[in-house]
Scaffold this motif. Structure first.
Motif, PDB file in Angstrom:
ATOM      1  N   ASP A   1      -4.427  50.971  32.172  1.00 39.37           N
ATOM      2  CA  ASP A   1      -3.393  51.999  32.331  1.00 39.37           C
ATOM      3  C   ASP A   1      -2.951  52.544  30.979  1.00 39.37           C
ATOM      4  O   ASP A   1      -2.725  53.746  30.824  1.00 39.37           O
ATOM      5  CB  ASP A   1      -2.190  51.431  33.077  1.00 39.37           C
ATOM      6  CG  ASP A   1      -2.504  51.118  34.534  1.00 39.37           C
ATOM      7  OD1 ASP A   1      -3.507  51.647  35.042  1.00 39.37           O
ATOM      8  OD2 ASP A   1      -1.750  50.337  35.147  1.00 39.37           O
ATOM      9  N   ASP A   2      -2.831  51.650  29.997  1.00 41.88           N
ATOM     10  CA  ASP A   2      -2.419  52.087  28.668  1.00 41.88           C
ATOM     11  C   ASP A   2      -3.484  52.981  28.043  1.00 41.88           C
ATOM     12  O   ASP A   2      -3.174  54.008  27.424  1.00 41.88           O
ATOM     13  CB  ASP A   2      -2.167  50.876  27.776  1.00 41.88           C
ATOM     14  CG  ASP A   2      -1.711  51.274  26.382  1.00 41.88           C
ATOM     15  OD1 ASP A   2      -0.621  51.861  26.258  1.00 41.88           O
ATOM     16  OD2 ASP A   2      -2.458  51.026  25.408  1.00 41.88           O
TER      17      ASP A   2
ATOM     18  N   GLN B   1      -2.485  61.679  26.923  1.00 41.70           N
ATOM     19  CA  GLN B   1      -1.649  62.277  25.887  1.00 41.70           C
ATOM     20  C   GLN B   1      -2.502  63.033  24.865  1.00 41.70           C
ATOM     21  O   GLN B   1      -2.153  64.151  24.444  1.00 41.70           O
ATOM     22  CB  GLN B   1      -0.838  61.185  25.188  1.00 41.70           C
ATOM     23  CG  GLN B   1       0.278  60.593  26.038  1.00 41.70           C
ATOM     24  CD  GLN B   1       0.988  59.456  25.331  1.00 41.70           C
ATOM     25  OE1 GLN B   1       0.389  58.694  24.577  1.00 41.70           O
ATOM     26  NE2 GLN B   1       2.284  59.327  25.591  1.00 41.70           N
TER      27      GLN B   1
ATOM     28  N   ARG C   1      -3.332  56.331  29.731  1.00 41.40           N
ATOM     29  CA  ARG C   1      -2.158  57.080  29.272  1.00 41.40           C
ATOM     30  C   ARG C   1      -2.409  57.678  27.882  1.00 41.40           C
ATOM     31  O   ARG C   1      -2.061  58.842  27.629  1.00 41.40           O
ATOM     32  CB  ARG C   1      -0.940  56.153  29.229  1.00 41.40           C
ATOM     33  CG  ARG C   1       0.327  56.802  28.692  1.00 41.40           C
ATOM     34  CD  ARG C   1       1.465  55.803  28.638  1.00 41.40           C
ATOM     35  NE  ARG C   1       1.132  54.649  27.796  1.00 41.40           N
ATOM     36  CZ  ARG C   1       1.211  54.670  26.457  1.00 41.40           C
ATOM     37  NH1 ARG C   1       1.607  55.779  25.830  1.00 41.40           N
ATOM     38  NH2 ARG C   1       0.912  53.591  25.762  1.00 41.40           N
TER      39      ARG C   1
END
Length: 221
Positions: A21-22, A29, A25
Motif C-alpha cells: 500500500d505504501d 503521488q 501510494r
C-alpha cells in the motif's frame, strides 16, 4: 500448532499489505506530480555552445596567443595558455547559460523509495522491462537524466580544452608533466563518452515512449 501457524500468517499478511500500500501510494503521488510535465531539451543550447560559442572563443583566444608570440613570447607557451583560457571561458559561458535557461524538473524522486528510484533508473537505461503503469514518472526520470547529464557536459568539455592547452605548453618539455596531461585528457574523454552514452539511452527511451498527443489523451478512457 494450527492456531500458531494461523497467527504467524496473519501477522505477516498485514505487514506485507502495508508495504504494498505504501509503494502504491508513493507511485500515485509521483504519477500525479509528473503528469503533464515536459522536461526541456538541452541539446539546442549544447549544440550552439559546441558549434558557435566555443569555436569563437577559441579563435579569439588563439589569435591573442599568436599576437603574444609575435611580440616576443614563446610559441608553445603563448598558444597553450590561449587554449587554456578559451577552455575556461567557454566552460563558464556554457554552465551559466544552461543554468539560466531551464528550471529544474519537479522532484518526484522525493516521493519514491531508494528501490523505486533504482528501478526507474534501470528501466530508463534499458536494463529492465518498462512498467507502462508508471510512464509519467519514467518519462520525467528520463528527461531529468538527459537534462542533468547535458548540463554537466560543459565542465568536462571545458576541462578537456584546458588539458589540450597544457599538452601544447608541455610538448617541447616532455617528461612526466606531458604524460600526466595526456592521461588526464584521455580520462576526460572517457568521462565524456560515458555521459554521452547516458544521454543516448535517455533519448532513446523518450523516443520510444513519447508524450501522448492531446487527441489520444482525450480519446483514452
Amino acid at each position: 500448532m494450527t492456531s500458531g501457524d494461523g497467527t504467524a500468517g496473519d501477522a505477516a499478511g498485514p505487514g506485507a499489505g502495508s508495504v504494498a500500500d505504501d509503494d502504491a501510494r508513493r507511485w500515485a503521488q509521483a504519477e500525479q506530480r509528473a503528469a503533464g510535465v515536459v522536461v526541456p531539451d538541452e541539446w539546442p543550447v549544447l549544440r550552439r555552445f559546441l558549434l558557435v560559442e566555443l569555436p569563437i572563443v577559441l579563435v579569439v583566444c588563439v589569435g591573442l596567443g599568436v599576437l603574444g608570440a609575435l611580440l616576443g613570447g614563446e610559441w608553445p607557451e603563448s598558444i597553450g595558455t590561449a587554449i587554456m583560457v578559451a577552455g575556461l571561458v567557454g566552460m563558464i559561458m556554457g554552465v551559466v547559460r544552461a543554468v539560466r535557461r531551464h528550471p529544474n524538473p519537479p522532484a518526484v524522486r522525493l516521493f519514491l523509495t531508494n528501490d523505486q528510484r533504482r528501478q526507474n533508473q534501470r528501466q530508463v537505461t534499458g536494463r529492465e522491462p518498462v512498467d507502462v503503469a508508471h510512464l509519467n514518472v519514467l518519462r520525467l526520470a528520463a528527461g531529468g537524466l538527459r537534462l542533468g547529464v547535458m548540463r554537466t557536459l560543459y565542465t568536462p568539455i571545458g576541462l578537456e580544452v584546458m588539458t589540450v592547452g597544457n599538452i601544447v605548453r608541455n610538448l617541447h618539455r616532455g617528461g612526466w608533466g606531458l604524460a600526466f596531461y595526456i592521461a588526464m585528457g584521455v580520462a576526460l574523454l572517457v568521462l565524456l563518452l560515458v555521459s554521452i552514452r547516458q544521454v543516448r539511452r535517455a533519448t532513446a527511451f523518450l523516443r520510444e515512449h513519447p508524450e501522448p498527443s492531446p487527441e489520444s489523451a482525450e480519446a483514452s478512457p
